[in-house]
Structures are given as C-alpha cells and as structure tokens.
Write a protein that holds these residues in place. Structure first.
Motif, PDB file in Angstrom:
ATOM      1  N   ALA A  81      22.859  19.256  17.048  1.00 10.16           N
ATOM      2  CA  ALA A  81      23.402  20.182  18.049  1.00 10.16           C
ATOM      3  C   ALA A  81      24.896  20.374  17.854  1.00 10.16           C
ATOM      4  CB  ALA A  81      23.116  19.673  19.460  1.00 10.16           C
ATOM      5  N   ILE A  82      25.609  19.278  17.735  1.00 11.51           N
ATOM      6  CA  ILE A  82      27.063  19.345  17.598  1.00 11.51           C
ATOM      7  C   ILE A  82      27.453  20.098  16.334  1.00 11.51           C
ATOM      8  CG2 ILE A  82      29.123  17.934  17.168  1.00 11.51           C
ATOM      9  CD1 ILE A  82      27.713  15.798  19.020  1.00 11.51           C
ATOM     10  N   LEU A  83      26.807  19.765  15.220  1.00 10.68           N
ATOM     11  CA  LEU A  83      27.167  20.413  13.953  1.00 10.68           C
ATOM     12  C   LEU A  83      26.735  21.871  13.911  1.00 10.68           C
ATOM     13  CD1 LEU A  83      26.482  17.452  11.536  1.00 10.68           C
ATOM     14  CD2 LEU A  83      28.699  18.453  12.130  1.00 10.68           C
ATOM     15  N   LEU A  84      25.600  22.191  14.496  1.00  7.50           N
ATOM     16  CA  LEU A  84      25.185  23.597  14.534  1.00  7.50           C
ATOM     17  C   LEU A  84      26.136  24.433  15.373  1.00  7.50           C
ATOM     18  CD1 LEU A  84      21.320  23.188  14.821  1.00  7.50           C
ATOM     19  CD2 LEU A  84      22.534  24.465  13.042  1.00  7.50           C
ATOM     20  N   ILE A  85      26.461  23.967  16.552  1.00  5.01           N
ATOM     21  CA  ILE A  85      27.361  24.724  17.428  1.00  5.01           C
ATOM     22  C   ILE A  85      28.748  24.855  16.802  1.00  5.01           C
ATOM     23  CG2 ILE A  85      28.556  24.638  19.658  1.00  5.01           C
ATOM     24  CD1 ILE A  85      25.879  23.489  20.801  1.00  5.01           C
ATOM     25  N   ARG A 143       9.145  13.315  15.231  1.00  3.29           N
ATOM     26  CA  ARG A 143       9.700  12.605  16.383  1.00  3.29           C
ATOM     27  C   ARG A 143       8.736  11.509  16.842  1.00  3.29           C
ATOM     28  NH1 ARG A 143       9.603  17.748  19.666  1.00  3.29           N
ATOM     29  NH2 ARG A 143       7.394  18.023  19.998  1.00  3.29           N
ATOM     30  N   PRO A 144       9.294  10.462  17.459  1.00  8.02           N
ATOM     31  CA  PRO A 144       8.432   9.377  17.933  1.00  8.02           C
ATOM     32  C   PRO A 144       7.505   9.832  19.057  1.00  8.02           C
ATOM     33  CG  PRO A 144      10.767   8.900  18.343  1.00  8.02           C
ATOM     34  CD  PRO A 144      10.696  10.217  17.670  1.00  8.02           C
ATOM     35  N   ARG A 145       6.384   9.202  19.181  1.00  5.32           N
ATOM     36  CA  ARG A 145       5.407   9.571  20.209  1.00  5.32           C
ATOM     37  C   ARG A 145       5.948   9.345  21.615  1.00  5.32           C
ATOM     38  NH1 ARG A 145       0.439   9.578  16.965  1.00  5.32           N
ATOM     39  NH2 ARG A 145       0.713   8.484  15.307  1.00  5.32           N
ATOM     40  N   LEU A 146       6.848   8.408  21.760  1.00  3.16           N
ATOM     41  CA  LEU A 146       7.398   8.090  23.082  1.00  3.16           C
ATOM     42  C   LEU A 146       8.745   8.769  23.325  1.00  3.16           C
ATOM     43  CD1 LEU A 146       6.472   4.305  23.256  1.00  3.16           C
ATOM     44  CD2 LEU A 146       5.263   6.241  24.261  1.00  3.16           C
ATOM     45  N   SER A 147       8.941   9.931  22.752  1.00  5.57           N
ATOM     46  CA  SER A 147      10.190  10.663  22.956  1.00  5.57           C
ATOM     47  C   SER A 147      10.183  11.322  24.336  1.00  5.57           C
ATOM     48  CB  SER A 147      10.376  11.717  21.864  1.00  5.57           C
ATOM     49  OG  SER A 147       9.355  12.674  21.939  1.00  5.57           O
ATOM     50  N   PRO A 148      11.377  11.603  24.892  1.00  2.97           N
ATOM     51  CA  PRO A 148      11.437  12.218  26.230  1.00  2.97           C
ATOM     52  C   PRO A 148      10.641  13.516  26.355  1.00  2.97           C
ATOM     53  CG  PRO A 148      13.614  11.501  25.543  1.00  2.97           C
ATOM     54  CD  PRO A 148      12.701  11.319  24.362  1.00  2.97           C
ATOM     55  N   GLU A 149      10.681  14.360  25.313  1.00  2.00           N
ATOM     56  CA  GLU A 149       9.961  15.632  25.418  1.00  2.00           C
ATOM     57  C   GLU A 149       8.450  15.432  25.347  1.00  2.00           C
ATOM     58  OE1 GLU A 149      11.505  14.831  21.425  1.00  2.00           O
ATOM     59  OE2 GLU A 149      12.551  15.284  23.253  1.00  2.00           O
ATOM     60  N   PRO A 167      20.183  18.123  32.335  1.00  2.00           N
ATOM     61  CA  PRO A 167      19.889  19.387  33.020  1.00  2.00           C
ATOM     62  C   PRO A 167      19.122  20.329  32.086  1.00  2.00           C
ATOM     63  CG  PRO A 167      22.200  18.796  33.258  1.00  2.00           C
ATOM     64  CD  PRO A 167      21.604  17.827  32.284  1.00  2.00           C
ATOM     65  N   LEU A 168      18.047  20.892  32.582  1.00  2.00           N
ATOM     66  CA  LEU A 168      17.179  21.796  31.823  1.00  2.00           C
ATOM     67  C   LEU A 168      16.650  21.151  30.541  1.00  2.00           C
ATOM     68  CD1 LEU A 168      19.272  25.067  32.217  1.00  2.00           C
ATOM     69  CD2 LEU A 168      17.332  24.333  33.601  1.00  2.00           C
ATOM     70  N   SER A 169      16.614  19.812  30.514  1.00  2.00           N
ATOM     71  CA  SER A 169      16.168  19.052  29.328  1.00  2.00           C
ATOM     72  C   SER A 169      16.921  19.490  28.079  1.00  2.00           C
ATOM     73  CB  SER A 169      14.664  19.207  29.118  1.00  2.00           C
ATOM     74  OG  SER A 169      13.958  18.681  30.194  1.00  2.00           O
ATOM     75  N   PHE A 170      18.226  19.754  28.234  1.00  2.88           N
ATOM     76  CA  PHE A 170      19.010  20.319  27.140  1.00  2.88           C
ATOM     77  C   PHE A 170      18.876  19.498  25.867  1.00  2.88           C
ATOM     78  CE2 PHE A 170      22.895  20.935  24.660  1.00  2.88           C
ATOM     79  CZ  PHE A 170      22.815  22.301  24.462  1.00  2.88           C
ATOM     80  N   THR A 223       9.555  22.273  21.311  1.00  2.00           N
ATOM     81  CA  THR A 223       9.246  23.011  20.083  1.00  2.00           C
ATOM     82  C   THR A 223      10.522  23.468  19.370  1.00  2.00           C
ATOM     83  OG1 THR A 223       9.159  25.158  21.203  1.00  2.00           O
ATOM     84  CG2 THR A 223       7.103  23.891  21.096  1.00  2.00           C
ATOM     85  N   TYR A 224      10.384  23.655  18.072  1.00  2.00           N
ATOM     86  CA  TYR A 224      11.507  24.113  17.245  1.00  2.00           C
ATOM     87  C   TYR A 224      11.970  25.496  17.688  1.00  2.00           C
ATOM     88  CZ  TYR A 224      14.117  25.113  12.932  1.00  2.00           C
ATOM     89  OH  TYR A 224      15.097  25.429  12.020  1.00  2.00           O
ATOM     90  N   SER A 225      11.033  26.332  18.102  1.00  2.00           N
ATOM     91  CA  SER A 225      11.393  27.699  18.507  1.00  2.00           C
ATOM     92  C   SER A 225      12.326  27.700  19.718  1.00  2.00           C
ATOM     93  CB  SER A 225      10.148  28.537  18.782  1.00  2.00           C
ATOM     94  OG  SER A 225       9.415  27.999  19.859  1.00  2.00           O
ATOM     95  N   GLN A 226      12.218  26.708  20.591  1.00  2.00           N
ATOM     96  CA  GLN A 226      13.123  26.638  21.737  1.00  2.00           C
ATOM     97  C   GLN A 226      14.559  26.367  21.299  1.00  2.00           C
ATOM     98  OE1 GLN A 226      10.474  23.756  23.722  1.00  2.00           O
ATOM     99  NE2 GLN A 226      10.717  25.037  25.550  1.00  2.00           N
ATOM    100  N   TYR A 227      14.725  25.587  20.263  1.00  2.00           N
ATOM    101  CA  TYR A 227      16.062  25.330  19.717  1.00  2.00           C
ATOM    102  C   TYR A 227      16.630  26.607  19.097  1.00  2.00           C
ATOM    103  CZ  TYR A 227      15.039  20.363  20.289  1.00  2.00           C
ATOM    104  OH  TYR A 227      14.734  19.131  20.818  1.00  2.00           O
TER     105      TYR A 227
END
Length: 116
Positions: free
Chosen positions: A31-35, A75-81, A89-92, A97-101
């Motif tokens: 996220a940081i590097l993309l932005i 991603r791990p099975r026990l990930s937050p998503e 906030p808003l699960s930022f 899914t990749y499309s949401q990113y």
C-alpha cells in the motif's frame, strides 16, 4: 538505478510462492509503495525529474501489484478478511479480493486525473 529497487521484492515474491503462504509479509508495504510511486508518477507530469526515477516508479508499481496479487492468493486462512474481522475503518487494505485493491487505486489515481 531504475531496476534495482523493484527487484528487491522479487525474492519476497518467490519466497511466498515457494512456501505457498504470505504470513510474515504485510500488504501494508504494498500500500505504502503503491501510493508513493503513483503519486511520484503524477508529480512528474507537473515537474519533470530524471527519467530513470520515473521508470523506477513505474517498475515499482508493477512489482508491488504483482506482489500484492501473490500475497492475496497465498494469504493465511486465519487472515482478518477471511474471518470477516478488521479493526480498520472500512477494513482499509484488508479487502477480500484483488479487484477491490485495484478499484481503490483507480479511485486514488482519479483524484489526480480529475481534480476539482
């Protein structure tokens, strides 16, 4: 100068694919590097700086998009998503899914493309 920084993340991507698990790598890095690199590309449109730095940003964006895809795929099975739990906030940046990113990044770029 342009190729070195994005190549650093190739080892990380290979490691994740080999283990088939992205545990231990934070997608927040992506996220940081993309932005930052998207912002740098748009800054170049207003004030040109050295072309190798622009090329570095473009290559870094491509590398981070690929790494993000790999991280989501493994991603791990026990990930937050996967659990539907997030303290953000808003699960930022913990979307399912990749499309949401990609939609977020498109929206971010539209801020620069269509200023009010």
């Amino acid at each position: 100068m342009a190729v070195g920084p994005p190549l650093v993340y190739a080892d990380q991507a290979i490691s994740i694919v080999r283990k088939k698990d992205s545990t231990g790598f934070s997608r927040d890095v992506c996220a940081i590097l993309l932005i930052a690199n998207i912002t740098r590309c748009f800054f170049w449109l207003g004030k040109h700086f050295e072309f190798p730095l622009l090329l570095q940003s473009i290559l870094m964006i491509l590398a981070q998009l690929a790494l993000l895809y790999i991280c989501i795929h493994y991603r791990p099975r026990l990930s937050p998503e996967n659990l539907g739990v997030s303290t953000r906030p808003l699960s930022f940046w913990q979307w399912g899914t990749y499309s949401q990113y990609i939609e977020f990044l498109a929206g971010y770029m539209s801020v620069f493309l269509f200023p009010s």
